[in-house]
Design a protein around this motif. Structure first.
Motif, mmCIF file in Angstrom:
data_model
loop_
_atom_site.group_PDB
_atom_site.id
_atom_site.type_symbol
_atom_site.label_atom_id
_atom_site.label_comp_id
_atom_site.label_asym_id
_atom_site.label_seq_id
_atom_site.Cartn_x
_atom_site.Cartn_y
_atom_site.Cartn_z
ATOM 1 N N VAL A 21 -3.781 -5.216 -17.080
ATOM 2 C CA VAL A 21 -3.820 -6.530 -17.715
ATOM 3 C C VAL A 21 -4.396 -6.299 -19.102
ATOM 4 O O VAL A 21 -5.342 -5.523 -19.260
ATOM 5 C CB VAL A 21 -4.741 -7.499 -16.921
ATOM 6 N N GLY A 22 -3.798 -6.925 -20.083
ATOM 7 C CA GLY A 22 -4.325 -6.795 -21.438
ATOM 8 C C GLY A 22 -4.778 -8.158 -21.931
ATOM 9 O O GLY A 22 -4.276 -9.188 -21.476
ATOM 10 N N LYS A 55 5.371 -10.464 -32.695
ATOM 11 C CA LYS A 55 6.389 -9.635 -32.049
ATOM 12 C C LYS A 55 6.527 -8.339 -32.852
ATOM 13 O O LYS A 55 6.536 -8.373 -34.082
ATOM 14 C CB LYS A 55 7.706 -10.422 -32.082
ATOM 15 N N THR A 56 6.614 -7.246 -32.177
ATOM 16 C CA THR A 56 6.741 -5.966 -32.882
ATOM 17 C C THR A 56 8.206 -5.756 -33.246
ATOM 18 O O THR A 56 9.072 -5.841 -32.367
ATOM 19 C CB THR A 56 6.228 -4.820 -31.986
ATOM 20 N N ARG A 103 -8.422 -12.747 -18.952
ATOM 21 C CA ARG A 103 -7.351 -13.758 -19.036
ATOM 22 C C ARG A 103 -7.713 -14.882 -18.089
ATOM 23 O O ARG A 103 -8.064 -14.629 -16.930
ATOM 24 C CB ARG A 103 -6.002 -13.168 -18.631
ATOM 25 N N GLY A 143 9.905 -4.140 -28.622
ATOM 26 C CA GLY A 143 10.381 -4.271 -27.252
ATOM 27 C C GLY A 143 11.896 -4.172 -27.214
ATOM 28 O O GLY A 143 12.572 -4.533 -28.176
ATOM 29 N N LYS A 165 1.227 -6.853 -17.167
ATOM 30 C CA LYS A 165 0.856 -8.232 -16.797
ATOM 31 C C LYS A 165 0.622 -8.371 -15.301
ATOM 32 O O LYS A 165 1.193 -9.261 -14.645
ATOM 33 C CB LYS A 165 1.961 -9.195 -17.237
ATOM 34 N N GLY A 183 7.929 -8.374 -24.985
ATOM 35 C CA GLY A 183 6.982 -9.362 -24.470
ATOM 36 C C GLY A 183 6.180 -8.944 -23.254
ATOM 37 O O GLY A 183 5.554 -9.779 -22.600
ATOM 38 N N LEU A 184 6.135 -7.643 -22.936
ATOM 39 C CA LEU A 184 5.400 -7.211 -21.736
ATOM 40 C C LEU A 184 3.916 -6.961 -21.988
ATOM 41 O O LEU A 184 3.198 -6.553 -21.086
ATOM 42 C CB LEU A 184 6.040 -5.948 -21.149
ATOM 43 N N GLY A 185 3.501 -7.200 -23.234
ATOM 44 C CA GLY A 185 2.072 -7.043 -23.524
ATOM 45 C C GLY A 185 1.703 -5.674 -24.060
ATOM 46 O O GLY A 185 0.555 -5.246 -23.926
ATOM 47 N N LYS A 186 2.656 -5.000 -24.716
ATOM 48 C CA LYS A 186 2.384 -3.659 -25.246
ATOM 49 C C LYS A 186 1.345 -3.725 -26.361
ATOM 50 O O LYS A 186 0.344 -3.007 -26.339
ATOM 51 C CB LYS A 186 3.681 -3.015 -25.775
ATOM 52 N N SER A 187 1.608 -4.590 -27.332
ATOM 53 C CA SER A 187 0.679 -4.680 -28.465
ATOM 54 C C SER A 187 -0.679 -5.176 -27.988
ATOM 55 O O SER A 187 -1.717 -4.705 -28.464
ATOM 56 C CB SER A 187 1.228 -5.633 -29.533
ATOM 57 N N THR A 188 -0.670 -6.088 -27.039
ATOM 58 C CA THR A 188 -1.945 -6.622 -26.530
ATOM 59 C C THR A 188 -2.744 -5.510 -25.854
ATOM 60 O O THR A 188 -3.946 -5.382 -26.072
ATOM 61 C CB THR A 188 -1.677 -7.761 -25.514
ATOM 62 N N ASP A 193 -1.624 -9.446 -13.639
ATOM 63 C CA ASP A 193 -2.298 -10.676 -13.180
ATOM 64 C C ASP A 193 -1.289 -11.692 -12.663
ATOM 65 O O ASP A 193 -1.669 -12.675 -12.027
ATOM 66 C CB ASP A 193 -3.127 -11.287 -14.318
HETATM 67 N N1 LIG Z 1 -0.344 -12.898 -18.159
HETATM 68 C C1 LIG Z 1 -0.441 -11.933 -19.051
HETATM 69 N N2 LIG Z 1 0.019 -12.148 -20.303
HETATM 70 C C2 LIG Z 1 -0.123 -11.134 -21.211
HETATM 71 C C3 LIG Z 1 -0.703 -9.891 -20.866
HETATM 72 N N3 LIG Z 1 -0.686 -9.094 -21.970
HETATM 73 C C4 LIG Z 1 -0.125 -9.823 -22.940
HETATM 74 N N4 LIG Z 1 0.211 -11.050 -22.510
HETATM 75 C C5 LIG Z 1 0.837 -12.140 -23.282
HETATM 76 O O1 LIG Z 1 2.237 -11.838 -23.425
HETATM 77 C C6 LIG Z 1 2.716 -12.232 -24.698
HETATM 78 C C7 LIG Z 1 3.392 -11.039 -25.405
HETATM 79 O O2 LIG Z 1 2.417 -10.067 -25.685
HETATM 80 P P1 LIG Z 1 2.654 -8.865 -26.737
HETATM 81 O O3 LIG Z 1 1.464 -7.992 -26.644
HETATM 82 O O4 LIG Z 1 3.044 -9.389 -28.050
HETATM 83 O O5 LIG Z 1 3.909 -8.154 -26.065
HETATM 84 P P2 LIG Z 1 4.773 -6.953 -26.665
HETATM 85 O O6 LIG Z 1 5.200 -6.148 -25.490
HETATM 86 O O7 LIG Z 1 4.053 -6.244 -27.728
HETATM 87 O O8 LIG Z 1 6.005 -7.760 -27.255
HETATM 88 P P3 LIG Z 1 7.114 -7.233 -28.314
HETATM 89 O O9 LIG Z 1 6.398 -6.712 -29.482
HETATM 90 O O10 LIG Z 1 7.922 -8.449 -28.597
HETATM 91 O O11 LIG Z 1 7.921 -6.219 -27.593
HETATM 92 C C8 LIG Z 1 1.487 -12.783 -25.443
HETATM 93 O O12 LIG Z 1 1.506 -14.171 -25.325
HETATM 94 C C9 LIG Z 1 0.321 -12.186 -24.703
HETATM 95 O O13 LIG Z 1 -0.842 -13.003 -24.778
HETATM 96 C C10 LIG Z 1 -1.175 -9.697 -19.522
HETATM 97 O O14 LIG Z 1 -1.668 -8.647 -19.122
HETATM 98 N N5 LIG Z 1 -1.007 -10.762 -18.664
#
Ligand SMILES: Nc1nc2c(ncn2[C@@H]2O[C@H](COP(=O)(O)OP(=O)(O)OP(=O)(O)O)[C@@H](O)[C@H]2O)c(=O)[nH]1
Ligand SMILES: [Mg+2]
Length: 360
Positions: free
Chosen positions: A273-274, A111-112, A289, A138, A218, A81-86, A220
């Motif tokens: 920030v993604g 979720k990946t 964002r 993750g 993240k 959930g740290l925003g890797k895919s984003t 931000d």
């Molecule tokens: N505040 C904030 N939220 C973010 C950021 N990037 C992603 N998010 C949010 O965080 C949540 C998880 O994002 P993912 O990109 O799915 O994270 P991930 O690391 O790929 O998660 P896993 O695949 O579960 O490991 C989503 O709701 C995104 O919108 C960021 O830079 N800042």
């Protein structure tokens, strides 16, 4: 008796004629004109031979690269959930490939759950890059997180193994497809406190096999002061733990390299920030964002360091990332593999859990 061939009837040199758009350096001697002009006698050097055309190598290399293109493979790793895919999507949608299809802005990124590589061919200025992004699930939310880097380390080694097998083939391909991970972006949780034990363990293990680029995810969610302090603390912790992230000090080639890389090392880890959402800011659509304080613009260097990361990885250090991967990480794997086994015996390269998707 050997025949002396006068310069005007010499066979064509291997170096092609100097392209008209490549100007000779100001100091370059003028080529002799007409039959019998210069070029005879001993100890001529370039003064007598005139323009040789060594500098056209740059043009030749450019043409070759344009024809063949090149591979570049980025992996993203870190807690859930740290925003890797984003971030990966941000990289694609923002600068690298806004054209890529199949992206629906309303869709939530799932979720990946498995190691997944997606390739895109990106073309800019006539140069083709096959960019492969390897997204990983993750970790950190298991009951036992002890060896959670193993599947990732296994994936990286499998790509070295594939390359090695191709290399030692008797009838090897003219150009071996390169799936080796050139760069692993490691996501650090924006806790503002310190690195987690798992982060340290992971980076310690993986920095020996791949180029690790740590980033603060993240960002931000941190105030500017918290960001500065956290970055300093992470840098200190990495140093204390002896974790060598990319660009590694020991591979600086000269003073210029060292001075450029020192600046980058001092600015790392980049606080990124993604986002996959666009907002209207001052009449322009920007990736960002929304926060109670306004829109954090992903590509605005005053708001976050996403563009620093992108420029560093793609615009200034891409070739170096590839070279360090080939000359250091792969070479270490290759030497160990050939030494250990007294030759090359196959190891399993089956990647049952991995999926390869291609947008080529
Ligand atoms: N505040 C904030 N939220 C973010 C950021 N990037 C992603 N998010 C949010 O965080 C949540 C998880 O994002 P993912 O990109 O799915 O994270 P991930 O690391 O790929 O998660 P896993 O695949 O579960 O490991 C989503 O709701 C995104 O919108 C960021 O830079 N800042
Ligand atoms: Mg993910």
């Amino acid at each position: 008796m050997s025949e002396i061939v006068p310069p005007e009837v010499r066979p064509k040199p291997a170096v092609p004629a100097k392209p008209s758009h490549v100007a000779p350096p100001a100091s370059a001697p003028v080529a002799p004109q007409g039959p019998g002009a210069g070029g005879q006698g001993s100890g001529g050097g370039s003064a007598l031979l005139g323009y040789i055309g060594i500098d056209t190598i740059i043009e030749q290399m450019r043409k070759k690269t344009m024809k063949t293109g090149f591979d570049f493979n980025i992996m993203v790793v870190g807690h859930s959930g740290l925003g890797k895919s984003t971030l990966v999507n941000t990289l694609f949608k923002s600068q690298v490939s806004r054209r890529s299809s199949g992206w629906n802005r309303e869709e939530k990124i799932p979720k990946t759950v498995e190691i997944k590589s997606v390739s895109h061919v990106i073309e800019e200025g006539g140069v083709k890059m096959k960019l492969t992004v390897i997204d990983t699930p993750g970790f950190g939310d298991q009951i036992n997180n002890e060896n959670c880097w193993e599947p990732i380390s296994k994936y990286i080694n499998e790509q070295y193994e594939k390359f090695l097998k191709e290399e030692v083939n008797i009838a090897r391909k003219k150009r071996i497809p390169d799936t080796r991970v050139h760069c692993c972006i490691y996501f650090i949780s924006p806790t503002g406190h310190s690195l987690r034990q798992l982060d340290i363990e992971f980076m310690k293990h993986l920095s020996r096999v791949v180029n690790i680029i740590p980033v603060i995810a993240k960002s931000d969610t941190l105030t500017p002061d918290e960001k500065i302090e956290f970055k300093q603390r992470v840098r200190k912790e990495l140093e204390v733990c002896g974790i060598e992230f990319y660009p590694q000090k020991e591979f600086d080639e000269d003073m210029e390299d060292k001075s450029d890389n020192d600046k980058i090392r001092e600015a790392m880890p980049f606080a990124v920030v993604g986002s996959d959402k666009e907002y209207q800011v001052n009449g322009k659509r920007v990736l960002g964002r929304k926060t109670p304080w306004g829109v954090v613009e992903v590509e605005n260097p005053n708001h976050c360091e996403f563009s620093l990361l992108r420029d560093f990885v793609i615009r200034s250090h891409l070739q170096d990332l590839k070279e360090v991967t080939h000359n250091i990480h792969y070479e270490t794997y290759r030497a160990k593999r050939l030494n250990d086994n007294g030759g090359l015996h196959p190891i399993s390269t089956s990647t049952a859990n991995d999926t390869q998707e291609s947008n080529l």
